[in-house]
Design a protein around this motif. Structure first.
Motif, PDB file in Angstrom:
ATOM      1  N   GLU A 153       0.847  -1.220   0.000  1.00 21.38           N
ATOM      2  CA  GLU A 153       0.000   0.000   0.000  1.00 21.38           C
ATOM      3  C   GLU A 153       0.869   1.252   0.000  1.00 21.38           C
ATOM      4  O   GLU A 153       0.548   2.245  -0.662  1.00 21.38           O
ATOM      5  CB  GLU A 153      -0.934   0.094   1.220  1.00 21.38           C
ATOM      6  CG  GLU A 153      -1.437  -1.202   1.808  1.00 21.38           C
ATOM      7  CD  GLU A 153      -0.367  -1.892   2.650  1.00 21.38           C
ATOM      8  OE1 GLU A 153       0.040  -1.329   3.676  1.00 21.38           O
ATOM      9  OE2 GLU A 153       0.078  -3.006   2.280  1.00 21.38           O
ATOM     10  N   GLY A 169      -2.582  -2.791  -7.063  1.00 22.29           N
ATOM     11  CA  GLY A 169      -2.886  -1.478  -6.488  1.00 22.29           C
ATOM     12  C   GLY A 169      -2.538  -0.313  -7.389  1.00 22.29           C
ATOM     13  O   GLY A 169      -2.996   0.811  -7.135  1.00 22.29           O
ATOM     14  N   CYS A 228       2.335   1.787  -3.464  1.00 21.94           N
ATOM     15  CA  CYS A 228       1.317   2.294  -4.411  1.00 21.94           C
ATOM     16  C   CYS A 228       0.999   3.755  -4.122  1.00 21.94           C
ATOM     17  O   CYS A 228       0.874   4.562  -5.038  1.00 21.94           O
ATOM     18  CB  CYS A 228       0.046   1.449  -4.334  1.00 21.94           C
ATOM     19  SG  CYS A 228       0.295  -0.208  -4.964  1.00 21.94           S
TER      20      CYS A 228
END
Ligand SMILES: Cc1ncc(COP(=O)(O)O)c(C=O)c1O
Length: 412
Positions: free
Chosen positions: A199, A251, A202
């Motif tokens: 995460e 992502g 991204c």
């Protein structure tokens, strides 16, 4: 720690043929890592290998077939790359402290792009290019205001030597764009490294995309190249989970595709710049236990190579706390027991492992430190205390060979 016996056969054989301490690189592991990246991103990114992560000439030569581009950070790396067969046009040059002679040699040597880190550098490059009657292609490096949490080291999001601060882009870009002997062909961001969280990676790339769009909108109508500093991390320590690359792709793919769908970016090459994720896990540092001492209840293995050969594994390469690199006793079996491993230097900071759990260590044993293919030998103070530098061994399908690139000590 599990390790394959096939690997140990190679490591034992490398140590027997070339001695220790040594670095062993597995070509097949590098090739499969590059293939994995290509497969995962499905052609969205070209790859640029950061020579600083491992500038061994044989490895750089191998990388010609694995990455489209090479990024160097000194004229020394540029020279090594040319000697290893890289065409200058595929090479870029980053680094906040480029000196005049380096910029001149790079331009004279037809380097693909200079990555400009400041207006000062731009002015210098412009005047050199002018003297040489050239128009030099450049990318401008930008330092974003924030870097998500989760990166082992960050080069932006705080006062930083790297690139032009986002806040100064509106002031500096017009000045660079007005220089007649430079052509801005794109942008570059490298803001964080060694991240294992998809995460965060991204989120970082999304911030790059926002910056790229805004800056190109204002100053670069048809960018040829946008370089994404990858930040892809590797699991250095027992218990680290490897990066979930599929989650990174899942992502970010739509954002990358969205960027490419804009007419301005249709012809733009998106480039992922990286080092450790390509070569880090493909390398092992081999060191032999010279002697074993029991001191105040602690078993200590004293090895023939330590901090002088592998600074990061000793915990002195930006780590806040020492954590043991994953390592194993080559060919070793038996009940794990606690051991400290130290190098041969006369300093207490020369340690490779603190309270590692390994099968009983005896004099003559061979230890393999994993994740040593990047920021190993050339990130280490090899001259401290004048031990001979380690040799380097490349294992390829055809067999293994000595690819040592740091000359041995003068003979007695
Ligand atoms: C400009 C630049 N490019 C590439 C890299 C390579 O980073 P990594 O080896 O973490 O992929 C670095 C690392 O510091 C860097 O500063």
């Amino acid at each position: 720690m599990n390790h394959s016996s096939a690997l140990d056969v190679w490591l034992l054989s490398a140590a027997a043929s070339f001695g220790t301490p040594s670095y062993v690189y597995l070509a097949s592991a590098i090739e499969s890592r590059a293939a994995l990246l290509r497969q995962a991103f499905e052609g969205r990114f070209a790859l640029s290998f950061a020579a600083k992560s491992n500038p061994n000439p044989a490895l750089l030569s191998l990388m010609r077939g694995q990455a489209e581009y090479l990024d160097v950070s000194s004229i020394g790396e540029f020279r090594t790359a040319l000697a290893a067969g890289w065409e200058a046009a595929r090479i870029s040059f980053t680094g906040p402290g480029k000196r005049q002679f380096e910029i001149r040699e790079a331009i004279e040597g037809d380097i693909g792009e200079l990555i400009l880190e400041s207006v000062r550098e731009a002015v210098l490059a412009n005047s050199i290019a002018g003297e040489l009657g050239r128009v030099q292609h450049v990318l401008v490096r930008i330092a974003p205001t924030t870097v998500p949490k989760g990166f082992g080291d960050q080069m932006a999001g705080r006062p930083s030597a790297f690139g032009i601060d986002w806040e100064d882009v509106a002031r500096d870009m017009p000045e660079i764009a007005a220089l007649p002997n430079l052509k801005i062909v794109g942008l570059h961001i490298y803001s964080g490294t060694q991240c294992l969280k998809p995460e965060a990676i991204c989120e970082n790339y999304r911030s790059f995309i926002g910056i790229f769009r805004e800056v190109c909108e204002a100053y670069i109508p048809l960018p040829e190249k946008l370089v994404f500093g990858s930040g892809l991390g590797i699991p250095y320590h027992d218990g680290d989970l490897p990066l979930d690359l599929a989650a990174v792709v899942a992502g970010i793919a739509a954002d990358l595709d969205g960027l490419k769908a804009l007419p301005q970016f249709a012809g733009t090459r998106l480039v992922l710049e990286l080092g450790r994720y390509l070569v880090g896990e493909a390398g092992y540092f081999l060191t032999r236990v010279i002697s074993v001492k029991k001191s105040r209840g602690v078993r200590i293995g004293i090895c023939d190579g330590g901090m002088n050969n592998h600074l990061p594994a000793s915990g002195h390469f930006g780590m806040v706390m020492h954590r043991n690199y994953t390592m194993h006793k080559v060919g070793g079996q038996g009940e794990p027991e606690k051991v400290n491993l130290v190098g041969p230097l006369c300093t207490s900071i020369d340690r490779l492992a603190v309270a590692a759990m390994l099968p009983r260590i005896e004099e003559g044993d061979l230890i393999a430190v994993h994740n040593s293919g990047a920021y190993g030998l050339t990130a280490s103070p090899i001259h401290f205390i004048s031990h001979a530098p380690p040799c380097e061994v490349l294992i390829e399908a055809v067999g293994m060979r000595d690819v040592t690139h740091i000359p041995a000590l003068p003979s007695a």
